[in-house]
Scaffold this motif. Structure first.
Motif, mmCIF file in Angstrom:
data_model
loop_
_atom_site.group_PDB
_atom_site.id
_atom_site.type_symbol
_atom_site.label_atom_id
_atom_site.label_comp_id
_atom_site.label_asym_id
_atom_site.label_seq_id
_atom_site.Cartn_x
_atom_site.Cartn_y
_atom_site.Cartn_z
ATOM 1 N N ASP A 8 58.269 61.763 65.905
ATOM 2 C CA ASP A 8 56.954 62.315 66.231
ATOM 3 C C ASP A 8 56.858 63.825 66.006
ATOM 4 O O ASP A 8 55.804 64.337 65.633
ATOM 5 C CB ASP A 8 56.589 61.993 67.686
ATOM 6 N N GLU A 9 57.953 64.548 66.219
ATOM 7 C CA GLU A 9 57.934 66.002 66.075
ATOM 8 C C GLU A 9 57.803 66.424 64.613
ATOM 9 O O GLU A 9 57.391 67.537 64.317
ATOM 10 C CB GLU A 9 59.215 66.626 66.666
ATOM 11 N N HIS A 10 58.184 65.562 63.673
ATOM 12 C CA HIS A 10 58.164 65.887 62.241
ATOM 13 C C HIS A 10 57.703 64.668 61.438
ATOM 14 O O HIS A 10 58.425 64.202 60.570
ATOM 15 C CB HIS A 10 59.554 66.299 61.762
ATOM 16 N N PRO A 11 56.514 64.135 61.696
ATOM 17 C CA PRO A 11 56.127 62.879 61.049
ATOM 18 C C PRO A 11 56.041 62.961 59.529
ATOM 19 O O PRO A 11 56.351 61.980 58.846
ATOM 20 C CB PRO A 11 54.764 62.559 61.663
ATOM 21 N N ASP A 12 55.667 64.108 58.986
ATOM 22 C CA ASP A 12 55.560 64.216 57.535
ATOM 23 C C ASP A 12 56.899 64.516 56.875
ATOM 24 O O ASP A 12 57.060 64.297 55.676
ATOM 25 C CB ASP A 12 54.552 65.308 57.157
ATOM 26 N N ALA A 13 57.860 65.011 57.631
ATOM 27 C CA ALA A 13 59.137 65.432 57.067
ATOM 28 C C ALA A 13 60.221 64.376 57.148
ATOM 29 O O ALA A 13 61.299 64.555 56.581
ATOM 30 C CB ALA A 13 59.615 66.700 57.766
ATOM 31 N N VAL A 14 59.957 63.274 57.846
ATOM 32 C CA VAL A 14 60.986 62.244 58.018
ATOM 33 C C VAL A 14 60.370 60.869 57.797
ATOM 34 O O VAL A 14 59.290 60.581 58.293
ATOM 35 C CB VAL A 14 61.599 62.307 59.442
ATOM 36 N N CYS A 15 61.071 60.025 57.047
ATOM 37 C CA CYS A 15 60.635 58.648 56.837
ATOM 38 C C CYS A 15 61.866 57.747 56.890
ATOM 39 O O CYS A 15 62.946 58.123 56.426
ATOM 40 C CB CYS A 15 59.932 58.504 55.488
ATOM 41 N N THR A 16 61.694 56.579 57.463
ATOM 42 C CA THR A 16 62.779 55.599 57.543
ATOM 43 C C THR A 16 62.317 54.320 56.875
ATOM 44 O O THR A 16 61.218 53.828 57.155
ATOM 45 C CB THR A 16 63.144 55.310 59.016
ATOM 46 N N ILE A 17 63.159 53.790 56.004
ATOM 47 C CA ILE A 17 62.911 52.484 55.394
ATOM 48 C C ILE A 17 64.042 51.563 55.808
ATOM 49 O O ILE A 17 65.220 51.924 55.699
ATOM 50 C CB ILE A 17 62.833 52.565 53.858
ATOM 51 N N ASN A 18 63.689 50.383 56.307
ATOM 52 C CA ASN A 18 64.668 49.342 56.618
ATOM 53 C C ASN A 18 64.421 48.192 55.662
ATOM 54 O O ASN A 18 63.287 47.729 55.526
ATOM 55 C CB ASN A 18 64.530 48.875 58.068
ATOM 56 N N VAL A 19 65.489 47.731 55.018
ATOM 57 C CA VAL A 19 65.424 46.646 54.051
ATOM 58 C C VAL A 19 66.272 45.495 54.576
ATOM 59 O O VAL A 19 67.435 45.684 54.948
ATOM 60 C CB VAL A 19 65.931 47.099 52.659
ATOM 61 N N GLU A 20 65.699 44.322 54.606
ATOM 62 C CA GLU A 20 66.319 43.150 55.205
ATOM 63 C C GLU A 20 67.699 42.824 54.627
ATOM 64 O O GLU A 20 67.891 42.818 53.415
ATOM 65 C CB GLU A 20 65.389 41.946 55.010
ATOM 66 N N MET A 21 68.631 42.577 55.530
ATOM 67 C CA MET A 21 69.967 42.048 55.231
ATOM 68 C C MET A 21 70.256 40.985 56.277
ATOM 69 O O MET A 21 69.623 40.968 57.339
ATOM 70 C CB MET A 21 71.041 43.144 55.333
ATOM 71 N N ARG A 22 71.204 40.129 56.017
ATOM 72 C CA ARG A 22 71.596 39.130 57.022
ATOM 73 C C ARG A 22 72.234 39.846 58.212
ATOM 74 O O ARG A 22 73.229 40.538 58.070
ATOM 75 C CB ARG A 22 72.576 38.138 56.419
ATOM 76 N N GLY A 23 71.628 39.687 59.394
ATOM 77 C CA GLY A 23 72.169 40.294 60.611
ATOM 78 C C GLY A 23 71.756 41.731 60.828
ATOM 79 O O GLY A 23 72.297 42.407 61.697
ATOM 80 N N GLY A 24 70.783 42.234 60.057
ATOM 81 C CA GLY A 24 70.347 43.610 60.248
ATOM 82 C C GLY A 24 69.564 44.110 59.057
ATOM 83 O O GLY A 24 68.745 43.388 58.491
#
Length: 188
Positions: A133-149
């Motif tokens: 929240d403190e840096h919404p434009d400066a940080v992005c996270t992408i999670n891509v499906e794997m078995r178990g995580g």
């Protein structure tokens, strides 16, 4: 230059800590369901195996994004959440931390982070979010499906970075993910 690298790593670690706190509060999110309409997923005891971002991302992919200075970035959080992987930096550009984690795409979706976008990368479900929240434009996270995580790409792109600071952080993260995900075996 060495102090700049250390400074960037400290920024990544600080932003990573900020990310972990809201994302991994184990007080209710990972507790067994009591029969509510939407049951919380159970977290796997360890990160997915079969792909190690530190050794399995081809050098050609890293070179295409001018990523240097690999640094091991393993961590654990409350509730049994784990990350295993590495961080890199792009000279005067963004810095990604690419890990395998026992956090699933569904767990990320359930957190209802800002600017959540779901899509498919190389046949795998993926979700991008702005979790800091403190840096919404400066940080992005992408999670891509794997078995178990999932494979998680946590990308820090401060506006002060000359080469990438004016670019959309989630667009940069997706471009990187589009290069990394095809290197993952279909079996993981």
């Amino acid at each position: 230059m060495t102090s700049a690298r250390k400074s960037q790593r400290l920024v990544i670690l600080a932003l990573g800590a900020a990310l972990m706190l809201p994302a991994c509060d184990s007080s209710t999110d990972h507790a067994p369901s009591t029969g509510a309409a939407s049951a919380s997923p159970t977290i796997a005891p360890d990160v997915p195996t079969g792909y190690d971002p530190c050794t399995d991302i081809p050098q050609s992919v890293l070179d295409s994004e001018n990523l240097r200075s690999k640094d091991k970035q393993d961590s654990n959080a409350s509730g049994g959440v784990k990350w295993r992987g590495c961080a890199w930096i792009q000279t005067d550009g963004y810095a990604p931390v690419i890990t395998t984690t026992n956090i699933t795409v569904d767990m990320v979706r359930d957190k209802k982070f800002t600017d959540t976008r779901e899509y498919t990368l190389n046949g795998r479900r993926a979700i991008s979010t702005r979790q800091v929240d403190e840096h919404p434009d400066a940080v992005c996270t992408i999670n891509v499906e794997m078995r178990g995580g999932s494979l998680e790409i946590f990308l820090s792109n401060p506006p002060s970075r000359k080469n990438t600071g004016s670019l959309d952080t989630c667009a940069l993260a997706r471009t990187l993910a589009e290069k990394v995900v095809p290197t993952m075996p279909a079996t993981v």
